[in-house]
Design a protein around this motif. Structure first.
Motif, mmCIF file in Angstrom:
data_model
loop_
_atom_site.group_PDB
_atom_site.id
_atom_site.type_symbol
_atom_site.label_atom_id
_atom_site.label_comp_id
_atom_site.label_asym_id
_atom_site.label_seq_id
_atom_site.Cartn_x
_atom_site.Cartn_y
_atom_site.Cartn_z
ATOM 1 N N ARG A 293 13.320 13.851 13.802
ATOM 2 C CA ARG A 293 12.272 14.833 14.121
ATOM 3 C C ARG A 293 11.342 15.022 12.923
ATOM 4 N N LYS A 294 11.942 15.074 11.740
ATOM 5 C CA LYS A 294 11.119 15.249 10.525
ATOM 6 C C LYS A 294 10.222 14.029 10.293
ATOM 7 N N ARG A 295 10.772 12.819 10.541
ATOM 8 C CA ARG A 295 9.950 11.606 10.342
ATOM 9 C C ARG A 295 8.724 11.631 11.266
ATOM 10 N N ILE A 296 8.933 12.076 12.499
ATOM 11 C CA ILE A 296 7.809 12.126 13.459
ATOM 12 C C ILE A 296 6.739 13.094 12.947
ATOM 13 N N GLU A 297 7.161 14.269 12.513
ATOM 14 C CA GLU A 297 6.191 15.273 12.043
ATOM 15 C C GLU A 297 5.464 14.774 10.789
ATOM 16 N N THR A 298 6.230 14.152 9.878
ATOM 17 C CA THR A 298 5.627 13.691 8.620
ATOM 18 C C THR A 298 4.581 12.613 8.888
ATOM 19 N N LEU A 299 4.889 11.691 9.813
ATOM 20 C CA LEU A 299 3.933 10.618 10.105
ATOM 21 C C LEU A 299 2.653 11.189 10.723
ATOM 22 N N ILE A 300 2.818 12.111 11.656
ATOM 23 C CA ILE A 300 1.635 12.692 12.315
ATOM 24 C C ILE A 300 0.744 13.394 11.280
ATOM 25 N N ARG A 301 1.382 14.117 10.359
ATOM 26 C CA ARG A 301 0.590 14.784 9.295
ATOM 27 C C ARG A 301 -0.066 13.765 8.383
ATOM 28 N N ALA A 302 0.675 12.720 8.010
ATOM 29 C CA ALA A 302 0.137 11.721 7.069
ATOM 30 C C ALA A 302 -1.087 11.023 7.667
ATOM 31 N N LEU A 303 -1.126 10.897 8.999
ATOM 32 C CA LEU A 303 -2.273 10.240 9.641
ATOM 33 C C LEU A 303 -3.403 11.221 9.937
ATOM 34 N N ASP A 304 -3.261 12.451 9.443
ATOM 35 C CA ASP A 304 -4.280 13.505 9.621
ATOM 36 C C ASP A 304 -4.481 13.874 11.094
ATOM 37 N N LEU A 305 -3.412 13.789 11.874
ATOM 38 C CA LEU A 305 -3.479 14.222 13.278
ATOM 39 C C LEU A 305 -2.991 15.667 13.359
ATOM 40 N N LEU A 306 -3.244 16.311 14.488
ATOM 41 C CA LEU A 306 -2.980 17.758 14.580
ATOM 42 C C LEU A 306 -1.471 18.052 14.625
ATOM 43 N N ASP A 307 -1.026 19.001 13.768
ATOM 44 C CA ASP A 307 0.410 19.305 13.694
ATOM 45 C C ASP A 307 0.715 20.745 14.106
ATOM 46 N N HIS A 308 -0.282 21.460 14.627
ATOM 47 C CA HIS A 308 -0.019 22.848 15.022
ATOM 48 C C HIS A 308 -0.916 23.219 16.217
ATOM 49 N N ILE A 309 -0.571 24.326 16.863
ATOM 50 C CA ILE A 309 -1.384 24.793 17.990
ATOM 51 C C ILE A 309 -2.232 25.961 17.503
ATOM 52 N N PRO A 310 -3.553 25.818 17.538
ATOM 53 C CA PRO A 310 -4.409 26.894 17.024
ATOM 54 C C PRO A 310 -4.165 28.216 17.768
ATOM 55 N N GLU A 311 -4.306 29.328 17.036
ATOM 56 C CA GLU A 311 -4.065 30.675 17.600
ATOM 57 C C GLU A 311 -4.929 30.941 18.832
ATOM 58 N N SER A 312 -6.127 30.337 18.854
ATOM 59 C CA SER A 312 -7.055 30.622 19.958
ATOM 60 C C SER A 312 -6.532 30.114 21.313
#
Ligand code: GLY
Length: 364
Positions: A293-312
């Protein structure tokens, strides 16, 4: 140029090649002239692609002594509707297109969907060829014969399964692709690594910086591997009744986030945060080891893709879109889950409480 054969056992004549290379437009023209046998070719492109590549692509076909014309429609998802289908069909009639003609979809996913749909119904079906110009179309939507248009009630509600005669992927189109479009494709490539191929996932982890620089040799390798994965899945389940559904990994929550944002969040970003959500759900359900799970999150962040859901974007809004989706699909949402990277499975349901908790965790 690399050729990947997509074999459809139900009907060998529906099988076709996916050709991949860099700067191969002349060769594409040659292959179309040699193999296709159509009397007339009609290239269909949106206004953006037509301005960038329309004339040069027509020249290539005409240099091969092919009769070729161009039909253009306004760029954007809003064109994926019945009006465009009717307008394209009428222009085909005006041009004299008949059952000995072939269409060429030059563009991204919207163009491929529109052209495939028209081809499947025009004069009870005529052949078409895919020349995808966006990364997401190159690695995903141009392969596998899904066609469709949107209705006011929802996306892709009218469509057919209708395979192209060939898919020609020229990586030079990536040179003119805006970053958000490139990232849409990257998200789908990450998905292939997660659902099918840990070696591809390793490569993405190890070469992140070169991928972001769009290094051509590397991109060719990655596009080829992605097309090979998609080919394998479509060969087993052309009509999307079984394994093809694993391609929806990250898309259940992703689509809901994308729609709830009023499509201000790109598909790639929405799928990226959807994949993080799915990975977290898998860990909560004790399927996926936390290291994966951590590897998936780290890769998505490293590629500058969205890693969170905006408050709006409201949690009830996202949940209600997932519930609507569920109603449309016979009260079952086929959640794609993971046992580890490369080992997906399809689950009939995930408790709303877990989805709710996961969405809340993904706020920044
Ligand atoms: N893009 C998903 C599929 O082709 O099934």
């Amino acid at each position: 140029m690399k050729q990947i054969k997509l074999n459809l056992e139900r009907n060998v004549s529906s099988s076709y090649d996916i050709c991949i290379g860099h700067n191969i437009l002349d060769r594409i023209g040659l292959i179309i002239a040699k193999n296709n046998g159509a009397h007339r070719h009609i290239v269909i492109a949106d206004s953006t692609v037509s301005a960038l590549h329309g004339d040069s692509f027509l020249d290539i076909l005409r240099k091969m002594n092919l009769t070729a014309d161009l039909i253009e429609f306004p760029a954007g998802e809003a064109s994926k509707n019945m009006d465009t289908i009717l307008s394209v069909a009428r222009q085909l009639i005006e041009l004299g297109a008949d059952r000995s003609s072939a269409l060429i979809a030059l563009g991204g996913g919207v163009t491929g969907d529109i052209v495939g749909f028209v081809a499947s119904i025009y004069m009870r079906s005529i052949p078409y060829i895919q020349v995808p110009t966006t990364l997401v179309a190159q690695v995903d939507s141009s392969i596998g014969g899904k066609t469709g248009i949107d209705l006011p009630e929802g996306k892709n509600l009218l469509g057919t399964f209708y395979q192209p005669k060939g898919v020609f992927i020229d990586l030079q189109f990536l040179d003119t692709l805006p970053d958000y479009e490139f990232n849409n494709g990257l998200a789908e490539i990450v998905k292939y690594g997660i659902i099918d191929d840990v070696t591809l996932f390793d490569l993405l982890e190890n070469q992140t910086e070169d991928i972001k620089k769009r290094d051509m040799t590397l991109m060719k390798r990655i596009v080829q591997q992605s097309c090979t994965i998609k080919r394998g899945i479509v060969e087993i389940d052309e009509k999307d009744v079984g394994i093809r559904r694993i391609l929806n990994f990250g898309h259940t929550i992703g689509h809901a986030v994308e729609a709830e944002s009023g499509y201000t969040i790109s598909h790639g970003d929405a799928v990226s945060v959807g994949m993080i959500a799915a990975a977290r759900i898998c860990q909560k359900l004790d399927y996926l080891p936390s290291a994966d799970r951590k590897r998936i999150e780290t890769l998505i962040r490293a590629l500058d893709l969205l890693d969170h859901i905006p408050e709006s974007i409201s949690t009830p809004g996202i949940l209600s879109r997932i519930a609507t989706d569920k109603k449309k699909k016979g009260h079952i949402v086929h959640f794609v889950l993971l046992k580890r990277i490369g080992v997906p499975f399809i689950n009939g349901s995930v408790a709303d409480r877990i989805i709710h908790e996961t969405i809340e965790e993904l706020r920044k």
